[in-house]
Write an enzyme that holds these catalytic residues in place. Structure first.
Site, mmCIF file in Angstrom:
data_model
loop_
_atom_site.group_PDB
_atom_site.id
_atom_site.type_symbol
_atom_site.label_atom_id
_atom_site.label_comp_id
_atom_site.label_asym_id
_atom_site.label_seq_id
_atom_site.Cartn_x
_atom_site.Cartn_y
_atom_site.Cartn_z
ATOM 1 N N GLN A 1 1.681 4.396 -2.966
ATOM 2 C CA GLN A 1 1.264 5.770 -2.729
ATOM 3 C C GLN A 1 2.278 6.768 -3.253
ATOM 4 O O GLN A 1 2.015 7.943 -3.321
ATOM 5 C CB GLN A 1 1.017 6.019 -1.235
ATOM 6 C CG GLN A 1 -0.085 5.188 -0.652
ATOM 7 C CD GLN A 1 -1.382 5.362 -1.405
ATOM 8 O OE1 GLN A 1 -1.856 6.468 -1.596
ATOM 9 N NE2 GLN A 1 -1.956 4.257 -1.848
ATOM 10 N N TYR B 1 0.827 -1.208 0.000
ATOM 11 C CA TYR B 1 0.000 0.000 0.000
ATOM 12 C C TYR B 1 0.863 1.260 0.000
ATOM 13 O O TYR B 1 0.674 2.166 -0.820
ATOM 14 C CB TYR B 1 -0.934 0.003 1.212
ATOM 15 C CG TYR B 1 -1.721 1.273 1.331
ATOM 16 C CD1 TYR B 1 -2.845 1.499 0.541
ATOM 17 C CD2 TYR B 1 -1.333 2.280 2.220
ATOM 18 C CE1 TYR B 1 -3.565 2.686 0.639
ATOM 19 C CE2 TYR B 1 -2.041 3.460 2.325
ATOM 20 C CZ TYR B 1 -3.151 3.661 1.529
ATOM 21 O OH TYR B 1 -3.847 4.835 1.620
#
Length: 107
Positions: A103, A99
């Protein structure tokens, strides 16, 4: 955020972690106005203390090193008071890393 400021911020975060006794495994500057950190710390350090160290020290040192950035910020503040924390107990380390890595503004 330009690359010079981002690189300085990443260096600062690692220095703060070493000095305060926690580890930053992953740090990414997200698109726009946020960062993501993957941190581990001993139980004696609270999440609140870690966030306070990171926001307070980086804010002060970034303004010292790059005084012109204050003019580009909303109300002249680098960080707002909010943050989000997720423990690794409910999400796997692999999912957290994936994750955060996605980003990055490179994606």
């Amino acid at each position: 955020m330009n690359q010079e400021i981002e690189d300085y911020l990443k260096t600062l975060v690692q220095e703060i972690a070493k000095d305060k006794g926690f580890t930053v495994h992953l740090f990414e500057v997200g698109e726009g106005d946020h960062v993501h950190c993957f941190v581990s710390a001993p139980p004696k350090l609270s999440v609140t203390d870690i966030v306070k160290y990171l926001k307070g020290i980086t804010g002060r040192k970034l303004f010292e090193q790059f005084p012109g950035i204050r003019e580009k910020l909303w109300k002249g503040q680098l960080w707002n008071h909010s943050y989000y924390v997720e423990t690794i107990g409910s999400v796997s380390e692999e999912n957290i890393r994936r994750y955060i890595e996605h980003q990055s503004k490179l994606y």
